[in-house]
Design an enzyme around this catalytic site. Structure first.
Site, short mmCIF file in Angstrom:
data_model
loop_
_atom_site.label_atom_id
_atom_site.label_comp_id
_atom_site.label_asym_id
_atom_site.label_seq_id
_atom_site.Cartn_x
_atom_site.Cartn_y
_atom_site.Cartn_z
N HIS A 1 -13.46 -6.60 40.36
CA HIS A 1 -14.61 -6.45 41.25
C HIS A 1 -14.16 -5.79 42.55
O HIS A 1 -12.96 -5.71 42.86
CB HIS A 1 -15.19 -7.83 41.56
CG HIS A 1 -14.14 -8.80 42.04
ND1 HIS A 1 -13.66 -8.80 43.33
CD2 HIS A 1 -13.46 -9.77 41.38
CE1 HIS A 1 -12.74 -9.73 43.47
NE2 HIS A 1 -12.59 -10.35 42.30
N ARG B 1 6.13 12.77 -1.21
CA ARG B 1 6.64 11.39 -1.16
C ARG B 1 5.56 10.42 -1.63
O ARG B 1 5.85 9.48 -2.38
CB ARG B 1 7.08 11.05 0.27
CG ARG B 1 7.74 9.68 0.37
CD ARG B 1 7.85 9.16 1.80
NE ARG B 1 8.72 9.95 2.64
CZ ARG B 1 9.16 9.53 3.84
NH1 ARG B 1 8.80 8.34 4.30
NH2 ARG B 1 9.93 10.32 4.56
N CYS C 1 -6.85 3.19 0.78
CA CYS C 1 -7.67 4.27 1.33
C CYS C 1 -7.54 5.49 0.43
O CYS C 1 -6.43 6.01 0.22
CB CYS C 1 -7.24 4.61 2.75
SG CYS C 1 -8.25 5.89 3.52
N ILE D 1 -1.02 11.19 8.61
CA ILE D 1 0.24 11.93 8.49
C ILE D 1 0.48 12.79 9.72
O ILE D 1 1.57 12.81 10.29
CB ILE D 1 0.24 12.79 7.21
CG1 ILE D 1 0.19 11.89 5.96
CG2 ILE D 1 1.48 13.68 7.15
CD1 ILE D 1 0.01 12.65 4.66
N GLU E 1 -13.19 -16.01 36.62
CA GLU E 1 -11.80 -16.12 37.06
C GLU E 1 -11.20 -17.46 36.64
O GLU E 1 -11.93 -18.43 36.38
CB GLU E 1 -11.74 -15.96 38.59
CG GLU E 1 -10.35 -16.07 39.21
CD GLU E 1 -9.35 -15.03 38.71
OE1 GLU E 1 -9.13 -14.97 37.49
OE2 GLU E 1 -8.78 -14.30 39.55
N ASP F 1 7.05 -5.24 6.65
CA ASP F 1 6.33 -3.96 6.61
C ASP F 1 7.04 -2.98 5.69
O ASP F 1 8.05 -2.39 6.06
CB ASP F 1 6.22 -3.40 8.04
CG ASP F 1 5.44 -2.10 8.09
OD1 ASP F 1 4.74 -1.78 7.11
OD2 ASP F 1 5.54 -1.40 9.11
N LEU G 1 5.55 -26.35 41.21
CA LEU G 1 5.46 -26.28 39.75
C LEU G 1 4.86 -24.96 39.29
O LEU G 1 5.30 -24.39 38.29
CB LEU G 1 4.61 -27.45 39.23
CG LEU G 1 5.28 -28.83 39.25
CD1 LEU G 1 4.27 -29.91 38.92
CD2 LEU G 1 6.45 -28.87 38.27
N ARG G 2 3.90 -24.46 40.01
CA ARG G 2 3.29 -23.18 39.61
C ARG G 2 4.26 -22.02 39.82
O ARG G 2 4.34 -21.11 39.00
CB ARG G 2 2.00 -22.93 40.40
CG ARG G 2 1.22 -21.73 39.86
CD ARG G 2 -0.20 -21.71 40.41
NE ARG G 2 -1.01 -20.76 39.66
CZ ARG G 2 -1.17 -19.48 39.99
NH1 ARG G 2 -0.56 -18.99 41.07
NH2 ARG G 2 -1.93 -18.68 39.26
N TYR H 1 5.33 7.52 -5.01
CA TYR H 1 4.89 6.12 -5.02
C TYR H 1 3.69 5.91 -5.94
O TYR H 1 3.55 4.85 -6.56
CB TYR H 1 4.52 5.68 -3.60
CG TYR H 1 5.71 5.31 -2.75
CD1 TYR H 1 6.31 4.06 -2.85
CD2 TYR H 1 6.23 6.21 -1.83
CE1 TYR H 1 7.38 3.71 -2.06
CE2 TYR H 1 7.31 5.87 -1.03
CZ TYR H 1 7.88 4.62 -1.15
OH TYR H 1 8.96 4.27 -0.38
N ARG I 1 8.62 -5.96 -7.07
CA ARG I 1 9.03 -6.15 -5.68
C ARG I 1 8.28 -7.33 -5.07
O ARG I 1 8.87 -8.14 -4.34
CB ARG I 1 8.77 -4.87 -4.89
CG ARG I 1 9.02 -4.99 -3.38
CD ARG I 1 10.46 -5.37 -3.05
NE ARG I 1 11.40 -4.41 -3.56
CZ ARG I 1 11.74 -3.27 -2.96
NH1 ARG I 1 11.20 -2.95 -1.80
NH2 ARG I 1 12.63 -2.47 -3.50
N GLY J 1 0.81 -1.22 0.00
CA GLY J 1 0.00 0.00 0.00
C GLY J 1 0.84 1.26 0.00
O GLY J 1 2.03 1.24 0.33
#
EC number: 2.7.1.105
Length: 555
Positions: free
Chosen positions: A254, A190, A155, A165, A323, A125, A347-348, A194, A133, A42
């Site tokens: 609560h 810019r 958009c 922007i 819970e 990204d 263990l916990r 594109y 590309r 985009g």
């Protein structure tokens, strides 16, 4: 004369869509669970980085290791000083070469993350506005046996673009020495650079065989094409639930209940006197906020319902907000758990996120239970969620992008409202104490856990080689996943169907005694209820019980 049955010959009729055959759905990586590269597409200021970060936060929260690789950061690292939009002109060959090298460097890091660092999804990204590309990225994915899934953000609303922007771009490092007007003007130029070479994804011709979703006008419409697998379908589902409208989410526990005062966990007790004061204070706070169309959500347990009743507003009860189910440890204090179930206690302490209470739940289970709540929260505007400590930790970890290791230790005090306001790439949190005293139910992470001492009480022969478990080794174990010492309770469903009371059995002797009392006339004379000289334990007990029921079963 009998008639002979005949069958007409079946004829196949072919109706080709076009002259080019469609690729089969199974084309691509040979492995079903191949890592996935999500490729953003985009023009600038279309929300690609917003989607990347939000999607990464969600995937990490549900337990899918995901990381964003922003090519803009690679470019800023390679070119220390940004001059102007001229760097992005299509006729600037030197800049084009630098930008391509930055993309290749990011792809190398993507490969390392997915093949060596245990990553499952990498988000690439960048603008990726040309087919050239995108073909390069597809070739990279195919070469490394990765799946590729494209997310294109489209958009054309100038108001939305200008807002993006002003909110994000002018504060980027590229414009640290510019005023707002200069930054806006340069960034618009810019975008024009594109636009000249932008080639959108084409579901009808050139890109009909790609897997992608096209997000149009910030979620007003969607176009989905050839989803390959389960994780891609979850990504599509998530993207179709999020929005960017201004809103506020309020999270709180609560009011203090009777079990909080007694130091017990779980259960379904009512509010204490201070808890009722908090409910009244919360009502005044909500009135002062003057929120339009506020939705109120609670669990199905007494303490949250009693807290919501004081608001004098409609509220919805969610079973998913109950819970965490502590199983056999329900309604016990931590001291009682340590004395009664020492191995479980150890263990916990060792791995709080993955640990599952016997016949109960773990934090990992709780995250899966809360996923529908997160989806609905993303769809809503102003919401107040009144829930419980573990539930609040899970919700807060999602919004604040906290890891599984940090989640069980987030501080969520009683009588405090957390006000969450979504911002550009995250969430701003305000902690508002309503000035009503309460007990503290927060327990800090243990610096070391002496497993050998606790384990030897129950199974001395099984853990003779274990020593102290340091915090650092616990961190490493949490990154690797469930600890090998974990008792997984595979027969227990991820979420208990109802918070019903379960009979506690502290030993096999107690179990056998209760079984014998329940069936006094059914025991065959040849089956002893206790082996000579020792209590009935382990496989012997199992064989005895199986023998009893096999003799007297009607089936």
């Amino acid at each position: 004369m009998p008639l002979e049955l005949t069958q007409s010959r079946v004829q196949k009729i072919w109706v080709p869509v076009d002259h080019r055959p469609s690729l089969p759905r199974s084309c691509g990586p040979k492995l079903t669970n191949s890592p996935t590269v999500i490729v953003m597409v985009g023009l600038p200021a279309r929300g690609k980085t917003y989607i990347s970060k939000k999607l990464t936060r969600y995937l990490n929260w549900i337990g899918v290791p995901t990381k964003v690789f922003n090519v803009g950061e690679y470019r800023r690292e390679a070119v220390k000083q940004y001059s102007s939009y001229n760097f992005f002109r299509p006729d600037n060959e030197e800049a084009m070469r630098v930008r391509k090298q930055c993309a290749l460097a990011a792809l190398r890091d993507v490969k390392s993350y997915l093949t060596k660092e245990g990553g499952q999804i990498a988000v690439f990204d960048a603008t990726n506005t040309t087919r050239e590309r995108r073909h390069m990225i597809l070739h990279f994915a195919k070469e490394n046996d990765f799946k590729a899934f494209f997310i294109e953000s489209v958009c054309d609303d100038p108001t939305v673009v200008a807002s993006n922007i002003m909110e994000v771009k002018i504060s980027s490092p590229d414009y640290k020495d510019c005023n707002s007007a200069e930054a806006m003007d340069d960034f618009m130029k810019r975008i024009n650079c594109y636009e000249a070479s932008y080639q959108p994804l084409d579901p009808d011709k050139c890109d009909r065989d790609l897997s992608f979703i096209k997000v149009i006008d910030v979620g007003r419409r969607f176009l989905v094409n050839r989803v390959q697998d389960h994780i891609q379908s979850r990504i599509v589902y998530y993207l179709m639930n999020i929005h960017v409208q201004p809103r506020t989410i309020y999270l709180c526990r609560h009011g203090e209940n009777e079990y909080n005062v007694q130091g017990k966990i779980g259960g379904d007790s009512g509010l204490s006197s201070r808890g009722k004061k908090f409910a009244n204070a919360l009502s005044k706070f909500v009135e002062e906020q003057n929120l339009k169309d506020l939705r109120v959500w609670t669990s199905q347990l007494k303490s949250t319902i009693q807290t919501a009743e004081a608001l004098r507003l409609p509220y919805e009860q969610w079973k998913a907000l109950n819970e965490i189910d502590a199983g056999v440890c329900e309604e016990l204090t931590y001291e009682e758990i340590r004395d009664t179930y020492p191995e479980e206690y150890a263990l916990r302490e060792q791995d709080k996120y993955y640990y599952r209470y016997p016949t109960g739940e773990s934090y990992q289970d709780l995250v899966q239970r809360l996923e529908p709540v997160i989806m609905e929260l993303e769809r809503q505007e102003n919401v107040l969620v009144i829930c419980h400590q573990a539930v609040l930790r899970c919700l807060l970890a999602y919004f604040l992008d906290k890891s599984a290791e940090e989640m069980p230790y987030l501080k969520c005090p009683l009588h405090t409202v957390l006000k969450l306001t979504p911002v550009a790439y995250g969430c701003r949190v305000e902690s508002i104490y309503l000035n009503v005293e309460s007990v503290s139910t927060h327990r800090e992470r243990s610096e070391a856990v002496k497993i050998q001492h606790f384990a030897s009480v129950v199974r001395p022969s099984s853990y003779t080689e274990l020593d102290f478990l340091s915090v650092e080794s616990a961190k490493q174990d949490a990154k690797k996943g469930p600890n090998p010492l974990m008792r997984r309770n595979s027969v227990t469903p991820l979420a208990s169907p109802e918070p019903t009371k379960k009979p506690r059995i502290n030993s096999f002797e107690e179990h056998v005694a209760s079984t014998s009392a329940a069936l006094p006339s059914c025991l065959p004379p040849e089956v002893p209820t206790q082996l000579p000289g020792q209590p009935l334990l382990g496989k012997a007990c199992l064989r005895t019980v199986c023998h009893i029921f096999s003799k007297f079963s009607p089936y």
